[in-house]
Design a protein around this motif. Sequence first.
Motif, mmCIF file in Angstrom:
data_model
loop_
_atom_site.group_PDB
_atom_site.id
_atom_site.type_symbol
_atom_site.label_atom_id
_atom_site.label_comp_id
_atom_site.label_asym_id
_atom_site.label_seq_id
_atom_site.Cartn_x
_atom_site.Cartn_y
_atom_site.Cartn_z
ATOM 1 N N ARG A 84 61.283 -30.658 -22.787
ATOM 2 C CA ARG A 84 62.315 -30.987 -23.779
ATOM 3 C C ARG A 84 61.846 -30.632 -25.181
ATOM 4 N N ALA A 85 60.603 -30.965 -25.502
ATOM 5 C CA ALA A 85 60.070 -30.658 -26.832
ATOM 6 C C ALA A 85 60.044 -29.149 -27.074
ATOM 7 N N MET A 86 59.696 -28.387 -26.050
ATOM 8 C CA MET A 86 59.655 -26.934 -26.196
ATOM 9 C C MET A 86 61.053 -26.366 -26.397
ATOM 10 N N MET A 87 62.053 -26.905 -25.697
ATOM 11 C CA MET A 87 63.418 -26.420 -25.892
ATOM 12 C C MET A 87 63.936 -26.787 -27.285
ATOM 13 N N ALA A 88 63.554 -27.966 -27.789
ATOM 14 C CA ALA A 88 63.924 -28.322 -29.155
ATOM 15 C C ALA A 88 63.280 -27.341 -30.143
ATOM 16 N N ALA A 89 62.027 -26.970 -29.865
ATOM 17 C CA ALA A 89 61.349 -25.991 -30.716
ATOM 18 C C ALA A 89 62.059 -24.640 -30.658
ATOM 19 N N PHE A 90 62.608 -24.304 -29.484
ATOM 20 C CA PHE A 90 63.359 -23.053 -29.336
ATOM 21 C C PHE A 90 64.555 -23.036 -30.285
ATOM 22 N N PHE A 91 65.382 -24.064 -30.209
ATOM 23 C CA PHE A 91 66.589 -24.096 -31.046
ATOM 24 C C PHE A 91 66.244 -24.101 -32.531
ATOM 25 N N ILE A 92 65.389 -25.023 -32.931
ATOM 26 C CA ILE A 92 65.084 -25.187 -34.358
ATOM 27 C C ILE A 92 64.253 -24.012 -34.871
ATOM 28 N N GLY A 93 63.297 -23.551 -34.054
ATOM 29 C CA GLY A 93 62.472 -22.414 -34.461
ATOM 30 C C GLY A 93 63.288 -21.148 -34.644
ATOM 31 N N CYS A 94 64.228 -20.886 -33.733
ATOM 32 C CA CYS A 94 65.096 -19.712 -33.885
ATOM 33 C C CYS A 94 65.936 -19.841 -35.151
ATOM 34 N N GLY A 95 66.452 -21.051 -35.412
ATOM 35 C CA GLY A 95 67.266 -21.245 -36.608
ATOM 36 C C GLY A 95 66.502 -20.998 -37.886
ATOM 37 N N VAL A 96 65.311 -21.565 -37.987
ATOM 38 C CA VAL A 96 64.494 -21.377 -39.196
ATOM 39 C C VAL A 96 64.080 -19.911 -39.352
ATOM 40 N N SER A 97 63.731 -19.265 -38.253
ATOM 41 C CA SER A 97 63.309 -17.858 -38.313
ATOM 42 C C SER A 97 64.459 -16.949 -38.742
ATOM 43 N N LEU A 98 65.669 -17.230 -38.263
ATOM 44 C CA LEU A 98 66.822 -16.424 -38.673
ATOM 45 C C LEU A 98 67.121 -16.609 -40.153
ATOM 46 N N ILE A 99 66.940 -17.818 -40.668
ATOM 47 C CA ILE A 99 67.092 -18.026 -42.109
ATOM 48 C C ILE A 99 66.038 -17.223 -42.865
ATOM 49 N N GLY A 100 64.821 -17.187 -42.299
ATOM 50 C CA GLY A 100 63.769 -16.366 -42.901
ATOM 51 C C GLY A 100 64.170 -14.899 -42.975
ATOM 52 N N CYS A 101 64.849 -14.405 -41.932
ATOM 53 C CA CYS A 101 65.340 -13.021 -41.953
ATOM 54 C C CYS A 101 66.374 -12.831 -43.071
ATOM 55 N N ALA A 102 67.243 -13.810 -43.234
ATOM 56 C CA ALA A 102 68.320 -13.696 -44.219
ATOM 57 C C ALA A 102 67.794 -13.677 -45.646
ATOM 58 N N VAL A 103 66.735 -14.436 -45.923
ATOM 59 C CA VAL A 103 66.245 -14.545 -47.306
ATOM 60 C C VAL A 103 65.032 -13.653 -47.566
ATOM 61 N N ARG A 172 73.351 -10.548 -44.724
ATOM 62 C CA ARG A 172 72.576 -11.785 -44.562
ATOM 63 C C ARG A 172 73.358 -12.854 -43.793
ATOM 64 N N ALA A 173 74.690 -12.791 -43.872
ATOM 65 C CA ALA A 173 75.513 -13.745 -43.137
ATOM 66 C C ALA A 173 75.335 -13.598 -41.635
ATOM 67 N N ALA A 174 74.999 -12.390 -41.181
ATOM 68 C CA ALA A 174 74.802 -12.154 -39.752
ATOM 69 C C ALA A 174 73.608 -12.937 -39.217
ATOM 70 N N PHE A 175 72.691 -13.326 -40.109
ATOM 71 C CA PHE A 175 71.555 -14.164 -39.724
ATOM 72 C C PHE A 175 71.819 -15.641 -40.022
ATOM 73 N N VAL A 176 72.486 -15.932 -41.141
ATOM 74 C CA VAL A 176 72.651 -17.319 -41.568
ATOM 75 C C VAL A 176 73.564 -18.095 -40.623
ATOM 76 N N VAL A 177 74.681 -17.512 -40.233
ATOM 77 C CA VAL A 177 75.648 -18.234 -39.385
ATOM 78 C C VAL A 177 75.033 -18.631 -38.046
ATOM 79 N N PRO A 178 74.430 -17.694 -37.285
ATOM 80 C CA PRO A 178 73.793 -18.128 -36.037
ATOM 81 C C PRO A 178 72.614 -19.067 -36.265
ATOM 82 N N ALA A 179 71.947 -18.954 -37.426
ATOM 83 C CA ALA A 179 70.860 -19.883 -37.745
ATOM 84 C C ALA A 179 71.391 -21.309 -37.837
ATOM 85 N N LEU A 180 72.519 -21.480 -38.500
ATOM 86 C CA LEU A 180 73.115 -22.813 -38.626
ATOM 87 C C LEU A 180 73.553 -23.349 -37.259
ATOM 88 N N VAL A 181 74.054 -22.449 -36.410
ATOM 89 C CA VAL A 181 74.438 -22.859 -35.059
ATOM 90 C C VAL A 181 73.211 -23.342 -34.290
#
Length: 419
Positions: A84-103, A172-181
């Motif tokens: 469960r912790a690893m799957m939570a890291a998957f969701f949150i880690g992907c989101g933060v990384s996609l924001i990193g791509c956007a900025v 940048r929106a192409a990364f931000v929107v899925p990051a928020l999801v």
Amino acid sequence: MPPTDRSDGVPPSAQQTRRSIAFLNTAHGIDHYVLGIYPTVVIGLEAVYQRPYSELIVLSTAMFVAFGLFSLPAGWLADRISRRAMMAAFFIGCGVSLIGCAVAPTMTMLAVALFMVGVFAAIYHPVGMAMLIQVSNARGRTLAFNGVCGNLGVSLASGVTAVLAASAFGWRAAFVVPALVCLAVGIAYLAMVEDDRHETARRARVADIVLPRNAAIVFFGLYTIISFCGGLTFNTIVVALPKIVDERLVGDALGGAGLAAVGGLSSLVFLGGAVAQLAVGRIAERVAPHLLFVGVVGLLLIGAIWSVRADGMMLIAALGVVMAALYGQVTVGDMVIARYTADAWRGRVYAVRYFLSFASAGVAVPLIAFFHARGGFDLVLVGLAAVSGLFFAAVAGLVAVVMVATPRVVPAVDTAPAE
């Protein structure tokens, strides 16, 4: 408030099981979606950075390498700590990384952020599949639908990314929107799915069906060949399919296929594969998985040999058989592993399986280029048939091991604590 830790040994409710499966299906779609963002965004970045496509697309190399390589530690950590912790890291880690791509202010920082996307995206397959097998009891139709969710992520990535990148907010929106999801789903996942740390030490350390030691060694040795051949066959057909359709249909049934026709026919082949995956999932609930496995891969070999000489619409039919078998074998292959692998080790076993499958992508493209330069897609398809033959031989060998080795069925779950 996150759900309380259930340490009383009470099995999860049907509602909790359905909730877990829904999150895992969503995660599979997200996993393939996030990997497909940059290959579409990069087209618009040519004007932004004034650099050629060949230079910009290289920035994603580390992402795809990480996607395969980091599945190994992800599976190990999930088995030792918490899935469960690893799957939570998957969701949150992907989101933060996609924001990193956007900025990302520079191309170098964009490459680093893409690498981190690959690191976190690598978590899903070894961890998510182990969880799905556990909560669904390896139910064929559940695994098949999960596979279709991943295919949906692949299908949506290019189109949705293009729409977002063309919006007023730019690429940048192409990364931000899925990051928020990703972040929203990750928070919901932590709030709605129960903690599983208490289960780690109690996971079964004996498989449902136990093979003798020597047979088990041969079984998993063959499975390394199966995993690599399956990944190589799949990646070859996915990369080459549009161009195969284009070359083989020119001057034949369609009198020269335009780009729209090529794309439509290729999508039809992929769609047929997804439908077949659902059908195979239902059949797998009635037929022994190892027997169905050899049947599905045998169908793959037939389709690959047929495609070597097929032209026109017969080529579409042959490729449809190939794609149906490729999608179907993924579901059945995961079920076979589940039967002969203890729950306590599944994360690591799936990590190796998917590492080999994804690593084959790095081999597929150079092989396509090598064979095409020397004999066109005629030679590429001959190579595909040869790999399919090796794939079938390995699966047939695996079935022989299972049938000859007199495996032992374990009636009760082993609850010995983890080391």
